[in-house]
Write a protein that holds these residues in place. Structure first.
Motif: not given
Lengths: 254, 206
Positions: B91-101
């Motif tokens: 669970t993450v704040e959208a502003d803190s998401l950089l990348a995902l595979t």
């Protein structure tokens, strides 16, 4: 660097040491004074209570925390556990005082243990810690240590230990230019560098490597309490000047 | 070693024909033959995610990065942390998401009014599946494990949480003493269960 391979638990968090340069872990067993907003996380059984409320139950608090204007900005953390403290991503360092005293900018003081006594410094915006114990302070960039004689920029000054409180030093050229204005009761600032703190004697001066400061909510309370000593007529003069200043800045912003 | 490699404030991505999703505009340099295109509605989460985001104000804007080569991603000099998921949720704040595979899904989850105190959304982004995620933090990330015990976190320092965690908001009497002038914590987040909570050594909005 920074592959995150360390997941801390209550047991593995450092005991009274930095987690990284910007966060500190206090192994709490008793009471610490904590600046509001400095706590980022904790494990264990810890109660947080306003200094004033806590003082009404525990008489020693009033003796240790001797500054009415900062009382609202502090809480007492009481209990057992690990307490993580940080301040806006600034560098956080711990310092030990051994039967000594140290004066520090109030907005940079994050926490101190109950072995230390806090008093309001004569210099506005600064507080003095006296006794034996540990305290945490934040700085924008690493702390620089200097010895007197030394002149410091008021914004970069973090604190001082063992030496007498500083006096104001005004740049000679600025003084000459502003003598007349000063006589009329008006002060201007030119470069922002014409006013310095002048340290003499023996001791240590702490500086941060930046001039960014946080606004101190206690400044207003401090000035209010000082203005209380003015006779009514002078209060009126002050009120008029402040009103004129506010109006002027509002017009400029328009 | 996976596809993502965090190095201080930069994320290195090695691509050999795969597609990853990354925060829109976060590319700072690349070599090789790499394509960047918008991941579409809801950051690639589809129409339902887009709708929920619109409602919740959880603004996730992602691009698809595909091809063969080496890409460097960064955002505002924030620190980058790589997290691996093995059929788990993060669970993450959208502003803190950089990348995902590839192999990871994003969705929006409503979490009530719990973050009202600091102006964050009433929803949060949930990443689930197996793969790698890169997170952003203001200052180096701190990971706190929860194993049957509990940890209390300042909502302004909270970034993400991984695993089987329950979160509730504490606004007990002792917490109200924090309210006042300046940035005191009015609430604290209490996590219980099994997992890891990620936090940054700085308070948002401070």
């Amino acid at each position: 660097m920074l592959q995150l391979d360390t997941t801390y638990t209550a047991a593995t968090l450092p005991e009274n040491d930095n987690v990284n340069p910007y966060a500190f872990s206090v192994a709490l067993n008793g009471s610490w004074f904590i600046s509001k907003g400095a706590m980022i996380a904790y494990y264990g059984r810890i109660d947080f209570e306003a200094v004033a409320a806590f003082a009404s139950r525990e008489a020693w608090v009033a003796a240790q925390f001797s500054s009415p204007i900062y009382v609202q900005d502090w809480v007492v953390a009481n209990g057992q556990g690990k307490l993580l403290l940080a301040d806006r991503g600034y560098d956080v360092n711990s310092y030990d005082i051994d039967a000594g005293n140290l004066t520090i900018k109030a907005t940079n003081l994050l926490a101190f243990d109950a072995g230390l006594e806090l008093k309001q410094s004569i210099v506005p915006g600064f507080v003095t810690l006296i006794g034996t114990g540990k305290f945490l302070a934040s700085s924008n960039g690493p702390v620089i240590f200097k010895e007197p004689p030394f002149r410091a920029d008021p914004e970069a000054l973090l604190g001082w230990a063992d030496c007498p409180a500083p006096s104001h030093h005004h740049d000679a050229a600025w003084m000459a230019a502003n003598m007349m204005a000063a006589a009329q009761g008006m002060f201007g600032r030119v470069s922002g560098e014409e006013r310095q703190f002048d340290f003499t004697g023996a001791g240590v001066i702490l500086l941060q490597s930046s001039e960014t400061t946080r606004s101190d909510p206690a400044t207003l309370r401090l000035i209010e309490s000082q203005a209380a000593v003015l006779p009514v007529q002078q209060k009126q003069t002050l009120a008029q000047r402040l009103a004129a200043e506010v109006q002027q800045s509002q017009q400029q912003n328009r | 070693m996976g596809q993502l490699r965090a190095d201080g404030r930069v994320l290195h991505v090695d691509l050999q024909g795969e597609t990853i999703r990354a925060r829109t505009g976060s590319m700072v340099a690349y070599e090789g033959k790499v394509d960047f295109k918008s991941a579409g509605m809801g950051g690639g989460g589809g129409f339902r995610a887009a709708l929920k985001q619109r409602v919740a104000g959880e603004g996730l804007s992602l691009m698809e990065v595909s091809g063969a080569g080496h890409v460097m991603l960064a955002e505002d000099g924030q620190y980058v942390t790589r997290v691996e998921l093995n059929n788990e949720t993060l669970t993450v704040e959208a502003d803190s998401l950089l990348a995902l595979t590839q192999g990871l899904q994003t969705d929006v989850k409503f979490i009530g009014l719990q973050n009202l105190s600091n102006g964050q959304g009433v929803a949060t982004t949930v990443v689930s599946g197996s793969g790698e995620v890169a997170l952003l933090s203001d200052g180096p990330m701190i990971a706190l494990g929860v194993q049957g015990d509990e940890v209390f976190v300042d909502p302004q320092a909270y970034v993400a949480s991984q695993g089987n965690l329950q979160m509730n908001l504490i606004s007990g009497v002792s917490w109200r003493t924090f309210v006042g002038e300046g940035n005191g914590e009015a609430f604290t987040q209490r996590f219980t269960g099994q997992g890891v909570v990620f936090l940054q050594p700085a308070e948002r909005g401070a």
